[in-house]
Motif scaffolding. Structure first.
Motif, PDB file in Angstrom:
ATOM      1  N   THR A 126       1.372  -0.840   0.295  1.00 21.22           N
ATOM      2  CA  THR A 126      -0.028   0.058  -0.108  1.00 21.22           C
ATOM      3  C   THR A 126       1.406   0.707   0.341  1.00 21.22           C
ATOM      4  N   ASP A 127       1.689   1.336   0.811  1.00 21.55           N
ATOM      5  CA  ASP A 127       2.677   2.383   0.489  1.00 21.55           C
ATOM      6  C   ASP A 127       3.809   2.215  -0.715  1.00 21.55           C
ATOM      7  N   ILE A 128       3.506   1.266  -1.236  1.00 20.62           N
ATOM      8  CA  ILE A 128       4.697   1.469  -2.480  1.00 20.62           C
ATOM      9  C   ILE A 128       3.111   1.896  -3.603  1.00 20.62           C
ATOM     10  N   ASP A 136       3.491   0.868 -10.813  1.00 24.40           N
ATOM     11  CA  ASP A 136       3.177   0.610  -9.561  1.00 24.40           C
ATOM     12  C   ASP A 136       2.389   0.415  -8.656  1.00 24.40           C
ATOM     13  N   ALA A 137       1.591   0.805  -8.952  1.00 21.86           N
ATOM     14  CA  ALA A 137       0.045   0.715  -8.291  1.00 21.86           C
ATOM     15  C   ALA A 137      -0.269  -0.032  -8.578  1.00 21.86           C
ATOM     16  N   ASP A 141      -1.454  -3.303  -6.628  1.00 23.15           N
ATOM     17  CA  ASP A 141      -2.574  -4.091  -6.260  1.00 23.15           C
ATOM     18  C   ASP A 141      -2.752  -5.233  -6.700  1.00 23.15           C
ATOM     19  N   HIS A 142      -2.391  -5.924  -7.553  1.00 26.52           N
ATOM     20  CA  HIS A 142      -2.256  -7.071  -7.965  1.00 26.52           C
ATOM     21  C   HIS A 142      -1.862  -8.003  -6.719  1.00 26.52           C
ATOM     22  N   GLY A 143      -0.467  -7.938  -6.247  1.00 26.43           N
ATOM     23  CA  GLY A 143      -0.588  -8.447  -4.784  1.00 26.43           C
ATOM     24  C   GLY A 143      -1.440  -8.437  -3.714  1.00 26.43           C
TER      25      GLY A 143
ATOM     26  N   ALA B 204      -4.464  -1.653   5.378  1.00 26.81           N
ATOM     27  CA  ALA B 204      -3.560  -2.059   4.939  1.00 26.81           C
ATOM     28  C   ALA B 204      -2.943  -0.444   4.774  1.00 26.81           C
ATOM     29  N   TYR B 205      -3.661   0.941   4.798  1.00 22.77           N
ATOM     30  CA  TYR B 205      -3.531   1.987   4.810  1.00 22.77           C
ATOM     31  C   TYR B 205      -3.099   2.903   6.166  1.00 22.77           C
TER      32      TYR B 205
END
Ligand code: ATP
Ligand code: MG
Lengths: 170, 223
Positions: A126-128, A136-137, A141-143, B204-205
């Motif tokens: 989520t940070d990434i 990257d998002a 998201d897939h993960g 997760a946020y």
């Protein structure tokens, strides 16, 4: 297949292929040059690419690779083919839980630790996602969706451990 | 920045024990997600932390002082002056426009109408709601209404924000946009956040997640 797909865009040098692969697909693990060239020579051997005009100069850098009709067809059909809908991590989680129950080990503790590990990883992703590019998002998201599915399984399993223990212990 | 803490609290509704010795410490400025199965006591814990409910046993502390022993009146003043709230749905006042809804906490704290609306307005641009200031809640989509509710929860720069399933009524993309805004706005103004959610992607946020099970808080065991 990814390298072949990248060649479907335009004839490219090995170096360009590696750079684009690393930018979009490597997930932090750059592709070694050796592997780029061994893959390319395998593709050439199988008739999926040919080596185009060699520019003046030295070394493999100068070779330009071109996709063949056969290679393009293969990329095309690969792109339309769904992947086997098989949750792979799940098998490991499943084996650990069932074995723990069979051996009378505390499966609930394992599930708690696994849940924690999943949540930590989800936080990292989520940070990434919040700080990175759209690509990257998308990857994050897939993960995240996969980890979330695992978590649902972990929660459901945790809620049924007693019944599961009876079923596997005979 | 203000800390929020429950120390070994228990609370029963009649015969039903909802909390049995729950403890959680949310550090100043921290964003913590409370997760757990349905009926495990998440909402009850949140309401105790926010001074809405008073536990039968145990203590609630906010910013270093005990709040569960305060009178009902003192607690309601504390909620009005120090806390912000965001809930799952049905929380906007339908008779008011969106900007009046956002301004409401400021009006309740005694700000003049013009001043309150002036504070409320920048939130619309910030949350991507520009142009919707004069709409009533019936004229907003779920995601828009939820962002208005978020603005209302944060407009008075509360010491702590309490949110119960703030994305529960939204699809996952809209829900994540709301969480993204919640986290960045709370960080910016140093608001401590306690968030209840059963969705891991929403949790997760947060900086940290805790799990409530059978009325107790399980700290996550990291391996
Ligand atoms: N006002 C009430 N009167 C009686 N019982 C209540 C009341 N509020 C909650 N309970 C009971 O207390 C327990 C905990 O409820 P709580 O609402 O805190 O759960 P929750 O974790 O928020 O669940 P959910 O995920 O479904 O919202 C449940 O058994 C519930 O039935
Ligand atoms: Mg609840």
């Amino acid at each position: 297949m990814t390298l072949l797909g990248l060649l479907e865009r335009e004839p490219s040098h090995g170096y360009d292929l590696k750079r684009d692969y690393d930018a979009f697909f490597s997930r932090g693990k750059p592709l070694p040059f050796g592997q780029v060239y061994s893959t390319l020579s395998r593709l050439a051997r199988d008739g999926k690419i040919v080596i185009g005009e060699v520019e003046p100069g030295e070394g493999p850098e100068r070779k330009r690779y071109v996709i063949t009709e056969q290679g393009a067809t293969e990329v095309e059909s690969w792109l339309t083919e769904p992947v086997a809908a098989e949750p792979n991590l799940q098998t490991v989680l499943f084996t650990k839980v069932v074995l723990a129950l069979m051996l009378g080990r505390p499966a609930e503790d394992y599930l708690d630790r696994q849940r924690a590990a999943h949540l930590v990883r989800m936080k990292e992703l989520t940070d990434i996602k919040r700080s990175g590019t759209l690509v990257d998002a998308m990857l994050a998201d897939h993960g995240l969706f996969h980890l979330e599915a695992d978590l649902h399984w972990i929660d459901t399993t945790a809620a049924r451990l007693d019944a599961l223990a009876k079923a596997v212990r005979k | 920045m203000k800390a929020v803490e429950a120390r070994d609290i228990s609370l029963s509704f009649g015969e039903t024990p909802a909390l049995r010795g729950a403890s959680v410490l949310v550090e100043p400025g921290e964003i913590v997600a409370i997760m757990g199965p349905s009926g495990s006591g998440k909402t009850t814990l949140l309401h105790c932390l926010a001074g809405i409910l008073v536990p039968d046993k145990g203590e609630i502390h906010y910013d270093g002082r005990r709040i569960d022993t305060l009178s009902e009146t003192r607690r309601s003043v504390l909620r009005r002056d120090e806390f912000g709230f965001v809930f799952q749905f049905g929380q906007l006042v339908p008779e008011l426009t969106a900007e009046e809804n956002v301004a409401l906490p400021l009006l309740l704290r005694g700000l003049k109408r013009a001043a309150a609306l002036k504070e409320a307005r920048p939130w619309f641009e910030r949350l991507g709601l520009g142009g919707l200031e004069r709409r009533r809640s019936g004229e907003l989509s779920g995601g828009q209404a939820q962002r208005v509710a978020l603005a209302r929860g944060l407009v008075a720069r509360p010491g702590a924000l309490f949110a119960d399933e703030p994305t529960g009524a939204l699809d996952s993309l809209t829900g994540e946009q709301v969480m993204d805004l919640l986290v960045s706005s709370a960080r910016e103004q140093g608001t401590t956040v306690v968030l209840v959610t059963h969705e891991a992607r929403v949790a997760a946020y947060a900086d940290r997640q805790v799990i409530v099970r059978d009325g107790k808080v399980n700290a996550l065991v990291h391996s």
